[in-house]
Scaffold this motif. Sequence first.
Motif: not given
Length: 162
Positions: A33, A36-37
């Motif tokens: 995550d 991706q951020w």
Amino acid sequence: MLTPLQQQAVAPPSLCPVFDEARWLRVLFTISDTEQWLQEQQVQHLYHLPLKNHKKLLRKSWYLGASTLAHIVERHYYKISRHPATGKFTIDIPYIIAYIRDAFQQQPEPIPQSSNLQRVWDAGEPIGYDDKGNTVSVLTVVSDAAGRIITAFPGYINHPLI
């Protein structure tokens, strides 16, 4: 019961600490995550530059990542005094990035004694000085075989990059 192939794939229990799969999976998904951020932040950051065709820097066959851009600026931008024996761009950052983007149209050439490729592009006007202090209009962009940009600098490669 593990198959013989599965038994060969993992270390014997006596050699590994207790494997906490649930915790390991939580960390994996947190890393995923976060990655991706960060990727989304990187794209948005590049889009803040006054530059046309931003997407050309983010395609899989020619990719300029934030860490690579930071390397290029830290090592090869005249306003950063680190690495004095390297070529330095004397143009503004949006132009450096635009020229890196434009270098994609050049045919990649192998770098001797390396698995990397280089694209050499002439801007037609001075863009900085090379590692010998000569004013140059040529930009060299080094990438891996997949197109991930590794570095870019004014001038030519004087010695093989490995």
